[in-house]
Design a protein around this motif. Structure first.
Motif, mmCIF file in Angstrom:
data_model
loop_
_atom_site.group_PDB
_atom_site.id
_atom_site.type_symbol
_atom_site.label_atom_id
_atom_site.label_comp_id
_atom_site.label_asym_id
_atom_site.label_seq_id
_atom_site.Cartn_x
_atom_site.Cartn_y
_atom_site.Cartn_z
ATOM 1 N N LEU A 106 0.900 -1.088 0.036
ATOM 2 C CA LEU A 106 0.109 -0.036 0.002
ATOM 3 C C LEU A 106 0.878 1.358 -0.017
ATOM 4 O O LEU A 106 0.689 2.308 -0.547
ATOM 5 C CB LEU A 106 -0.661 0.155 1.278
ATOM 6 C CG LEU A 106 -1.891 1.224 1.290
ATOM 7 C CD1 LEU A 106 -2.887 1.173 0.364
ATOM 8 C CD2 LEU A 106 -2.409 1.296 2.675
ATOM 9 N N ILE A 107 2.018 1.227 0.711
ATOM 10 C CA ILE A 107 2.743 2.490 0.966
ATOM 11 C C ILE A 107 3.484 2.647 -0.434
ATOM 12 O O ILE A 107 3.584 3.603 -0.900
ATOM 13 C CB ILE A 107 3.803 2.166 1.930
ATOM 14 C CG1 ILE A 107 3.478 2.117 3.443
ATOM 15 C CG2 ILE A 107 5.084 3.237 1.976
ATOM 16 C CD1 ILE A 107 4.154 1.826 4.509
ATOM 17 N N ILE B 248 3.055 5.466 11.204
ATOM 18 C CA ILE B 248 3.152 6.713 10.426
ATOM 19 C C ILE B 248 3.206 6.655 8.950
ATOM 20 O O ILE B 248 2.470 7.617 8.390
ATOM 21 C CB ILE B 248 4.380 7.467 11.107
ATOM 22 C CG1 ILE B 248 4.565 7.146 12.553
ATOM 23 C CG2 ILE B 248 4.629 8.825 10.685
ATOM 24 C CD1 ILE B 248 3.068 7.770 13.313
ATOM 25 N N GLY B 249 4.094 6.098 8.372
ATOM 26 C CA GLY B 249 4.276 5.986 6.892
ATOM 27 C C GLY B 249 2.979 5.486 6.370
ATOM 28 O O GLY B 249 2.613 6.350 5.219
ATOM 29 N N ALA B 250 2.392 4.407 6.737
ATOM 30 C CA ALA B 250 1.183 4.201 5.877
ATOM 31 C C ALA B 250 0.030 5.134 6.049
ATOM 32 O O ALA B 250 -0.710 5.453 5.046
ATOM 33 C CB ALA B 250 0.549 2.814 6.780
ATOM 34 N N LEU B 251 -0.051 5.706 7.284
ATOM 35 C CA LEU B 251 -1.227 6.654 7.451
ATOM 36 C C LEU B 251 -0.908 7.945 6.565
ATOM 37 O O LEU B 251 -2.080 8.615 6.160
ATOM 38 C CB LEU B 251 -1.652 7.356 8.997
ATOM 39 C CG LEU B 251 -2.237 5.850 9.555
ATOM 40 C CD1 LEU B 251 -2.557 6.244 11.036
ATOM 41 C CD2 LEU B 251 -3.525 5.617 8.978
ATOM 42 N N PRO C 131 -9.538 3.065 6.394
ATOM 43 C CA PRO C 131 -8.989 3.878 5.393
ATOM 44 C C PRO C 131 -8.152 3.110 4.326
ATOM 45 O O PRO C 131 -7.900 3.585 3.444
ATOM 46 C CB PRO C 131 -8.189 4.839 6.164
ATOM 47 C CG PRO C 131 -7.943 4.145 7.450
ATOM 48 C CD PRO C 131 -9.329 3.171 7.637
ATOM 49 N N PHE C 132 -7.691 1.892 4.702
ATOM 50 C CA PHE C 132 -7.043 1.232 3.677
ATOM 51 C C PHE C 132 -7.737 0.582 2.568
ATOM 52 O O PHE C 132 -7.044 0.627 1.757
ATOM 53 C CB PHE C 132 -6.348 0.152 4.673
ATOM 54 C CG PHE C 132 -5.184 0.424 5.763
ATOM 55 C CD1 PHE C 132 -3.869 0.270 5.368
ATOM 56 C CD2 PHE C 132 -5.442 0.816 6.874
ATOM 57 C CE1 PHE C 132 -2.733 0.578 6.374
ATOM 58 C CE2 PHE C 132 -4.463 1.227 7.857
ATOM 59 C CZ PHE C 132 -3.256 1.027 7.516
#
Length: 489
Positions: A175-176, A261-264, A282-283
């Motif tokens: 996802l990132i 932190i990175g994903a959001l 949200p993902f």
């Protein structure tokens, strides 16, 4: 010699039946990662983003810092005596028998509640694929599957959690990566919104709801980290805890930075926070809004698996806690029996029976997310006590055994002030929980549970004293067979 003293001496020289040490290094490392990626991140972060906007990452950073300190304290305590099986053992040895009783039963109850929340989340994910499915069907299937998984030998638990964690890691990293690609290429979704870094501040600023919105994020933020302490319970069934436990705990900071932190941040760059639906993950909604319907379905399947993994890990930890309680005389004796495959089968069946309460909770609520928030609020309140008692145990450990701390190979940073900082932070969280309308009722219900525990402790203690038995099992202080050859404690 009095019966109490005789019982105590005997408990020092003989230990309860030992569970199989079937969890390998690779299992523990992935359990540590999987435990730090909780259902709250997948299911509850949408609600948090609605309350705090992009500033939600500050909530996760703050909580993550204190969680890391808690885990360092727990790690040092567990490695100070490898006879500790759970932090309930730590509490009773460092603070007193009552503390072991309260910590163990509170932790057991909090994970029952957390597992119910996970099952509610699973139901929400299933409805993504078919909104017409009655909520009780996925809940019932989840309860039955989770019971079956926890009746398997521990090596299969380790293997299952290993692959569950791999799925989580690959999905979030994927996802990132996709999100960064969309930002770099300036992708525009079907609604005409472009993916860009400035989405983090163009919709009302980085803190659009101000400090008050930021404060509302701490309740669900705490729930997101529930499970990080599982690595401490799993260490009792790990082949080489002195080597694997420090490695698993020290990697917590990196995991928080990447997976939280990175994903959001990437999610809110691709989809402005104002467009994220708090009722869904949200993902999933981010990929849906970006036009990746198939990818969104895959991610939804992944987060469903993640919720199942969280519940599976919680049940594992819960049954081990109940097993230890039985051998302390604080739970029915039959809960301490081991099946032929080394599993506390009766403890598993007893604990899993409570999972079916998720069905009436779902049927009584107006929406899945409402049920999830209420149950997770109760769980967040209970876990504050468990984590707080780890801090209290560490304070007692420093006062009673300063030489062990001085010689520890895994010292807690700023050890003299760390537990006090964490406890002060928990007081801050408690004030927030009682102040917010959505969490006040759940928080105010907690004292009822502790009154019940107080009554049960007094009754159990009197029964044990009347029978001439020690009021708790003793922790051996002799070297554990797994201790290093150099005698490091």
């Amino acid at each position: 010699m009095s019966p109490q003293l005789a019982g105590a001496v005997d408990s020092v020289t003989t230990e309860p039946p030992q569970m199989e040490r079937g969890i390998k290094n690779r299992h523990l490392q992935l359990i540590a990662i999987g435990g730090s990626i909780g259902t709250g991140l997948f299911m509850g972060s949408g609600e948090l983003i609605k309350n705090a906007g992009p500033g939600i990452v500050l909530v996760y950073l703050a909580i993550g810092l204190f969680v890391f300190l808690i885990m360092r304290m727990l790690g040092e305590l567990l490695l100070s005596n490898l006879h500790y099986k759970t932090f309930g053992d730590v509490a009773k040895h460092q603070v007193g028998p009552w503390a072991g009783f309260f910590v163990s039963w509170n932790y057991w109850f909090s994970w029952v509640v957390a597992c119910i929340a996970d099952i509610i989340a699973i139901t929400g994910y299933v409805k993504f694929f078919n909104a017409d499915v009655p909520v009780w069907i996925p809940a019932l299937i989840s309860c039955l599957v989770l019971t079956g998984l926890n009746l398997l030998p521990v090596k299969w638990f380790g293997e299952a959690e290993f692959w569950f964690a791999i799925i989580k890691i690959v999905a979030i990293l994927g996802l990132i990566a996709v999100g960064i690609y969309l930002v770099i290429t300036g992708f525009t979704n079907p609604d005409g919104v472009q993916a860009k870094v400035s989405n983090l501040w163009e919709y009302g600023g980085f803190l659009p709801m101000g400090i008050s919105g930021l404060l509302l994020g701490f309740q669900m933020g705490i729930f997101s980290f529930i499970g990080v302490e599982l690595v401490g319970t799993a260490a009792a069934e790990t082949e080489n805890p002195r080597k694997t436990l420090p490695k698993a705990i020290n990697s917590i900071v990196v995991r928080i930075l990447i997976f939280y932190i990175g994903a959001l941040l990437v999610i809110m760059m691709v989809t402005p926070w104002v467009d994220i639906d708090p009722e869904t993950s949200p993902f999933v909604s981010t990929l849906s809004l970006a036009g990746f319907g198939i990818a969104a379905a895959v991610i939804n399947l992944v987060v469903l698996t993640s919720a199942a993994s969280s519940a599976n890990s919680g049940l594992y930890s819960d049954t081990r806690m109940l097993f230890a309680l039985a051998h302390d005389g604080h739970a029915p004796k039959r809960m301490g029996d081991l099946a032929e495959n080394g599993i506390p089968r009766k403890a598993v069946l007893f604990t899993c029976a409570f999972l079916f309460l998720s069905i009436p909770v779902l049927l009584a609520g107006d929406s899945v997310i409402q049920g999830f928030i209420f149950v997770s609020s109760i769980c967040a309140t209970l876990v504050l006590f468990t984590w707080g008692m780890i801090c209290v145990s560490f304070i007692c450990y420093l006062r009673k055994h300063p030489e062990k701390h001085a010689n520890s190979g895994f010292k807690t940073p700023i050890a003299a002030v760390a537990p006090w900082l964490v406890l002060a932070f928990f007081v801050f969280i408690a004030v927030l929980l009682v102040s917010a309308e959505g969490t006040r009722m759940a928080f105010l219900c907690a004292p009822i549970w502790f009154v019940v525990l107080t009554v049960l402790w007094q009754l159990r203690k009197r029964t044990l004293e009347k029978e001439g038995r020690p009021i708790t099992g003793m922790i051996p202080t002799v070297a554990h067979p797994l201790d290093l050859e150099d005698g490091e404690q």
